[in-house]
Each structure stands twice: as C-alpha cells, then as structure tokens.
Design an enzyme around this catalytic site. Structure first.
Site, PDB file in Angstrom:
ATOM      1  N   LYS A  67      -8.184 -20.415   3.277  1.00 47.43           N
ATOM      2  CA  LYS A  67      -7.851 -20.026   4.576  1.00 47.43           C
ATOM      3  C   LYS A  67      -6.539 -20.316   4.918  1.00 47.43           C
ATOM      4  O   LYS A  67      -5.981 -19.386   5.653  1.00 47.43           O
ATOM      5  CB  LYS A  67      -8.687 -20.661   5.779  1.00 47.43           C
ATOM      6  CG  LYS A  67     -10.057 -19.947   5.696  1.00 47.43           C
ATOM      7  CD  LYS A  67     -11.067 -20.557   6.649  1.00 47.43           C
ATOM      8  CE  LYS A  67     -12.468 -19.696   6.797  1.00 47.43           C
ATOM      9  NZ  LYS A  67     -13.384 -20.395   5.784  1.00 47.43           N
TER      10      LYS A  67
HETATM   11  C1  LIG Z   1     -14.354 -19.713   5.050  1.00 48.00           C
HETATM   12  C2  LIG Z   1     -14.844 -20.043   3.790  1.00 48.00           C
HETATM   13  C3  LIG Z   1     -15.780 -19.471   3.034  1.00 48.00           C
HETATM   14  C4  LIG Z   1     -16.293 -18.222   3.318  1.00 48.00           C
HETATM   15  O1  LIG Z   1     -15.292 -17.028   3.594  1.00 48.00           O
HETATM   16  P1  LIG Z   1     -15.530 -15.641   4.433  1.00 48.00           P
HETATM   17  O2  LIG Z   1     -14.064 -15.151   4.352  1.00 48.00           O
HETATM   18  O3  LIG Z   1     -15.811 -16.237   5.766  1.00 48.00           O
HETATM   19  O4  LIG Z   1     -16.469 -14.998   3.591  1.00 48.00           O
HETATM   20  C5  LIG Z   1     -16.122 -19.842   1.806  1.00 48.00           C
HETATM   21  N1  LIG Z   1     -15.618 -21.219   1.345  1.00 48.00           N
HETATM   22  C6  LIG Z   1     -14.757 -22.120   2.276  1.00 48.00           C
HETATM   23  C7  LIG Z   1     -14.615 -23.294   1.654  1.00 48.00           C
HETATM   24  C8  LIG Z   1     -14.486 -21.595   3.564  1.00 48.00           C
HETATM   25  O5  LIG Z   1     -13.624 -22.254   4.045  1.00 48.00           O
END
Ligand SMILES: *Cc1c(COP(=O)(O)O)cnc(C)c1O
Length: 467
Positions: free
Chosen positions: A113
């Site tokens: 993220k």
């Molecule tokens: C947010 C997140 C996901 C999921 O990603 P999306 O974009 O919501 O599908 C998967 N793994 C981790 C570690 C995350 O922080």
C-alpha cells in the site's frame, strides 16, 4: 483525460478535481473515460526507464490538469531508494524457473500500500496548496491501511490524519509502527471496541454533512482513483524486467478490496501482454465465488472470518464495481440495476449470461487458500528457497500453482513482509521473522495515542479541538 461515474450520473471532471474525493456524487465509482493504449513500440522504448520515469509516462496519460513538470517532480520525490529501499523500487526475484516474486513491500510500512499511498501524500499536499485548502483525513484501520496513510501524510502541509484503531487488537508491530509517530499532524485514536466499531464511528461522523463540511473531513480509502492508477506502474515495471517483446506473463494477486488486481486489469487494457490475472482470496472468498460462478454475494458479519491473512478479510470488494463496469461494456445503464439489486438483496448473479462468458476474455481466473494452505506454503518455500514470505503473499503463491503454464512466466505479488505478522510466521516455521534494517527496536519506542470509548460525540469534540 476526463473522468466519469460507473453509474452515469456525474459530469465529466479532470484528475485534479476527483483526486481528493471518494465516491462519485451518484454513489458510483470514478473511472477514466477510456484506457490509453500503449503500443508495442512505445512499450519497448520504456525498457531503459527507471521507476520514476516509467511512473511519469503512465501517470501523465491519466493526469491532464497538473503541469507535467509538477507531476515529474512529485513522482521523483516519491519513488526514491531512500523511501523504498532499492533503486529498482519494486524488484522482481526469481523463485524457480517460470515463477517470480514481485517485491512490493520495501516501503516505510512494509506493505504494498505504500507504493500508492506515498504518491497520494505528495499529490494531496500539492493539490491542497494549489486550492489553498486543508483536509482532515478520518479513517479506521485494522493495520495496513492506517499505517500506510500515516507514513504518507506525516509532516505534509494542509493535511491532518485522525486514525481510529481497535484498542489492543492490532499486531504489536503494527501498533508500534503507528503509535511511534510523533508528527503534529497525526492523531492516533485507540477505540475501546473492534474494527467495525471504528468503521461505524467514521460513518457516523461522515454522515453529519454540516460537521463534515465545517471540518473539511476526507478519506483515503481504497476506492481513491489515484491509488489505483499508481499501482498500474509496477505491473509494467515487472513485465519490462522479465519479459521479451510481445511475451505474455501472468500475475497472481492476493486480493481483498480488489484494488491491486484492478490495477493489473487496467495495465492489460492498456495493452500490456498479460495472459492471466489470478485473483487469490483467503477463506473470505466473495471474489473467488464470483469468478467461478458469476454470483456476487456480499457477506454479513457472521460470515466474515478473522484469518491469518487479515488484510484480505473483507465482506465485499469495494473496487469491484470498476471491473464490472468494463465487463458490461462500460454501460452505466447495465451496471446501475445490478448495484441496485446489490443494495436491496445483498448480491446479484450474472452466471450463465453473455457478460459472464466474456470474463475469460479479460484474463481473469481465481482461487482460494486456507490457513493450512498458507502455513504449508510458507514452510515449503523456506525449505526450498530459504525465503520467508508473509501470510498474504503465501495465499497468492498457493493459488498461483494451479494456473502455471509452460512458457508463460507467473509473477506473484508480494503484498507485505513477514515481520508484520510474526505470530503466524512462528506458527508456520517455528522461527521469528527478522525485522528489516531500521526496524529493530521499533516496539520499544515511545508510543503516542489517545484512548476513547466508541462515542460519536466525543470523537467529534476531539476532532474539532484539534483542527
Ligand atoms: C490491502 C492488502 C491486500 C489486499 O489488497 P486489495 O487491493 O484490497 O485487493 C492484500 N495483502 C495485504 C498485505 C494488504 O495490506
């Protein structure tokens, strides 16, 4: 480039106008009016570009109302080796012939993220300065999103972050990451309750429109368009790193709110040679169910499980509407009725229709992983390659095994580092994951936060007193 709503009820707007917003005014999601095509010659011409230059090439095709010199400056300040640990920013590692790991978790909070959120922090600061505005971001987190938002917004002019988290329910590492921030524009609020209580508080504050306007309340959730488009860049970067001209590759993406894999879909629509986009879910398999059967069924609280890959524990996938819009020929008149049914009946079923049959043409496939699958995957990979992956990444690696094809490299997206989820790693392997350099002693740092009961009036008073 202009932006529209998936439900058809928003006048076309520019990127800068939609940057700070959430849902479109008609309740839909904001989408670009078309996907810019990247032809083969342009794509090969990008081979020598570093990450910021590539990001500029891609983003500038979606951003028509920020000066190119400004955008170039924003991306080069965002994607630096100091922030992301390597000059490659998102290196690709070969695990075995034909199987690769795209490393997305070397940013400040050790999850993918950061790649989008760090860009958002710099874009927000620029745009708020340009409009002479302030923004108070109010959010609820169970871990990854909140910390990524705080590390992106810390010290930024014009922005404050009020982040609610369930008191005592995040991992020790996640707590320490958020609560050890001492920046004046970051407010950590530990709520006496669970994550849903935090989310209900955010909803209650946001639905008081007068309060929201008076205190310039905003969000940075996963439907933010700039976050999605920032993620498109690393699909191109990965392809450029391992594929020859014209060679298709597949990606497997651990998924929750469908933001990450949606970016892969967009890269494919732009012309990147992608064979398959494999959606990996955990026991919360609302997406896997849809891609197998055409039935999209939002889960209630009792059917939403707490798993050992908690960032994928979702009851519905907030970005999914953007893909269905494309699937239905980008026709709001076909999409809107489905979402009306969703609101009324909690689901819809397009199994057996032409629209569902079209899914294969978009490259999508899916699979689901359980606690036992991810534990075994983590253990196996450690024994075979001497490498530790986190639980979410393990879900992806497990599901990817079912979709490997001769001659088509499979690239699995690493979404977090194992140090964030130490308990699960210890259970799988019997060893503690090493925190990366710079994170040793994090849990001993002084923590700064306030505790609060789940009380809307108290929260409003607190926000009003601090902005
Ligand atoms: C947010 C997140 C996901 C999921 O990603 P999306 O974009 O919501 O599908 C998967 N793994 C981790 C570690 C995350 O922080």
């Amino acid at each position: 480039m202009r932006y529209l709503s998936t439900r058809g009820g928003m006048p076309a707007a520019g990127f800068a106008e939609i940057l700070l917003g959430g849902l479109a005014p008609d309740g839909g999601l904001v989408v670009p009016e078309h996907y810019p095509r990247i032809d083969t010659a342009t794509l090969s011409g990008w081979r020598g570009l570093d990450y910021p230059a590539l990001a500029f090439e891609i983003l500038s095709r979606y951003v028509g109302d920020i000066e190119p010199v400004v955008l170039r400056d924003v991306v080069s300040r965002t994607y630096t080796p100091e922030v992301f640990g390597t000059p490659d920013i998102t290196p690709v590692e070969r695990l075995e012939p034909g199987l690769f790991l795209l490393r997305l978790s070397n940013g400040p909070t050790l999850a993918f993220k950061d790649l989008a959120m760090q860009l958002l922090g710099n874009l927000f600061e620029y745009q708020l300065g340009r409009e002479g505005r302030q923004l108070n971001i109010l959010g609820a987190t169970s871990g990854d999103t909140g910390s990524a938002a705080e590390y992106a917004m810390r010290g930024k002019r014009g922005v404050r972050v009020f982040m609610l988290s369930p008191d005592g329910r995040m991992s020790a590492f996640q707590r320490a990451q958020m609560f050890s921030l001492h920046d004046e524009n970051i407010f950590n609020i530990a709520i006496d309750g669970v994550f849903d209580d935090c989310q209900d508080l955010v909803k209650a504050v946001s639905s008081d429109l007068a309060f929201k306007r008076r205190h310039a309340i905003g969000t940075v959730n996963s439907i933010n368009w700039a976050r999605v488009v920032a993620q498109v860049v690393y699909y191109f970067k990965a392809w450029l790193a391992i594929a020859e001209d014209g060679q298709p590759v597949s990606f497997c993406v651990p998924s929750g709110n469908f933001g990450n894999v949606l970016a892969g879909h967009i890269a494919r629509m732009m012309g990147l040679p992608i064979a398959k986009l494999v959606v990996a879910t955990n026991e919360n398999d609302v997406l896997d169910e849809f891609f197998r059967t055409g039935r999209y069924r939002v889960r209630g609280a009792a059917e939403t499980y707490s798993t050992s890959s908690p960032s994928m524990d979702i009851s519905k996938a907030s970005n999914f509407e953007r893909f269905v819009f494309d699937l239905l020929g980008r026709d709001p008149g076909r999409l809107a009725p489905l979402w009306e049914r969703l609101a009324l009946e909690g689901g819809f079923d397009i199994g057996g229709t032409d629209a569902f049959a079209a899914i294969a043409g978009f490259g999508f496939a899916s699979g689901r992983s359980t606690h036992a699958d991810r534990m075994r995957t983590i253990r196996d990979l450690r024994e075979r390659c001497g490498m530790l992956v986190d639980t979410h990444t393990a879900d992806g690696l497990f599901v990817a095994q079912g979709y490997r094809e001769e001659g088509v490299p499979m690239i699995c997206l690493e979404t977090a580092l194992p140090a964030k989820f130490a308990d699960a790693i210890r259970e799988a392997t019997g060893v503690d994951p090493e925190p990366p350099a710079g994170f040793a002693g994090l849990e001993q740092r002084v923590q700064r936060y306030v505790r609060m009961p789940a009380d809307v009036a108290m929260l409003k008073n607190y926000i009003a007193a601090h902005c």
